[in-house]
Design a protein around this motif. Structure first.
Motif, PDB file in Angstrom:
ATOM      1  N   GLY A   1      24.858 -41.429  42.031  1.00  0.00           N
ATOM      2  CA  GLY A   1      25.338 -42.900  42.189  1.00  0.00           C
ATOM      3  C   GLY A   1      24.267 -43.894  42.667  1.00  0.00           C
ATOM      4  N   ALA A   2      23.484 -43.468  43.903  1.00  0.00           N
ATOM      5  CA  ALA A   2      22.532 -44.211  44.307  1.00  0.00           C
ATOM      6  C   ALA A   2      21.365 -44.295  43.483  1.00  0.00           C
ATOM      7  N   TYR A   3      20.931 -43.209  42.516  1.00  0.00           N
ATOM      8  CA  TYR A   3      19.692 -43.396  41.429  1.00  0.00           C
ATOM      9  C   TYR A   3      20.385 -44.139  40.355  1.00  0.00           C
ATOM     10  N   TYR A   4      21.496 -44.097  39.883  1.00  0.00           N
ATOM     11  CA  TYR A   4      22.259 -44.978  38.834  1.00  0.00           C
ATOM     12  C   TYR A   4      22.066 -46.474  39.030  1.00  0.00           C
ATOM     13  N   ALA A   5      22.301 -46.624  40.486  1.00  0.00           N
ATOM     14  CA  ALA A   5      22.364 -48.067  40.719  1.00  0.00           C
ATOM     15  C   ALA A   5      20.870 -48.605  40.504  1.00  0.00           C
ATOM     16  N   LEU A   6      19.726 -47.865  41.025  1.00  0.00           N
ATOM     17  CA  LEU A   6      18.356 -48.047  40.771  1.00  0.00           C
ATOM     18  C   LEU A   6      17.965 -48.297  39.315  1.00  0.00           C
ATOM     19  N   TYR A   7      18.633 -47.143  38.540  1.00  0.00           N
ATOM     20  CA  TYR A   7      18.309 -47.217  37.072  1.00  0.00           C
ATOM     21  C   TYR A   7      18.763 -48.191  36.242  1.00  0.00           C
ATOM     22  N   PHE A   8      20.144 -48.802  36.693  1.00  0.00           N
ATOM     23  CA  PHE A   8      20.500 -49.813  36.081  1.00  0.00           C
ATOM     24  C   PHE A   8      19.875 -51.189  36.483  1.00  0.00           C
ATOM     25  N   LEU A   9      19.547 -51.444  37.601  1.00  0.00           N
ATOM     26  CA  LEU A   9      18.670 -52.489  38.036  1.00  0.00           C
ATOM     27  C   LEU A   9      17.435 -52.495  37.198  1.00  0.00           C
ATOM     28  N   ALA A  10      16.717 -51.418  37.375  1.00  0.00           N
ATOM     29  CA  ALA A  10      15.257 -51.129  36.839  1.00  0.00           C
ATOM     30  C   ALA A  10      15.308 -51.537  35.082  1.00  0.00           C
ATOM     31  N   THR A  11      16.358 -50.981  34.669  1.00  0.00           N
ATOM     32  CA  THR A  11      16.548 -50.947  33.120  1.00  0.00           C
ATOM     33  C   THR A  11      17.022 -52.580  32.848  1.00  0.00           C
TER      34      THR A  11
END
Length: 159
Positions: free
Chosen positions: A43-53
């Motif tokens: 969940g924490a990594y996906y938040a980073l992934y979403f923002l970065a993408t």
């Protein structure tokens, strides 16, 4: 009841602690701690992934010639992936903690759908940068680990 009577009857903090210890050592507990930890990390990594993408799509649209139709498609797929991730994490966590196989299996199906969208952003996106590959590969590895642990946890709950 005074302190001496509580200690003699076994109702003090030591008795409450031993009851909690017995509950923690319950052999019938079938929820998966590694899966729960992976859900939190994912969940924490996906938040980073979403923002970065999202920032990468904005960067690519400014620097490169990014067709507007494909830009809208990639943004829509990113937001669909965000909704899928939220539902997947909710169902997976709920199924694991409540020890219910139906939400856990539904979370497993949503993991497969989210992994397919991850493959889209990894290979089939209009413009793929090296940072896209690195972020997407890490997310795909997390989805693979989660799918494996979800399948094992679901099998343990069914049996």
């Amino acid at each position: 009841m005074n302190r001496a009577e509580r200690g003699a009857s076994g109702e003090g903090p030591a008795a409450a602690g031993s009851a909690g210890l017995r509950a923690a050592l319950n052999p019938r507990q079938r929820s998966s701690v590694p899966l729960q930890m992976l859900f939190c990390f994912s969940g924490a990594y996906y938040a980073l992934y979403f923002l970065a993408t999202l920032l990468l799509i904005a960067y690519k649209s400014q620097v490169f010639s990014y067709p507007h139709a494909y830009l809208a498609l990639d943004l829509m797929l990113l937001f669909v992936m965000g909704v899928l991730e939220a539902a997947r994490l909710y169902l997976g966590v709920k199924g694991n903690l409540v020890e219910a196989e139906l939400p856990l299996a539904a979370g497993l199906l949503l993991t497969a759908a989210s992994a397919l969208l991850c493959v889209h952003f990894l290979f089939w996106q209009t413009l793929v940068l090296r940072v896209d590959v690195a972020l997407g590969a890490a997310l795909l590895v997390l989805h693979g680990l989660e799918a494996t642990l979800q399948a094992v946890a679901t099998a343990a709950l069914v049996s």
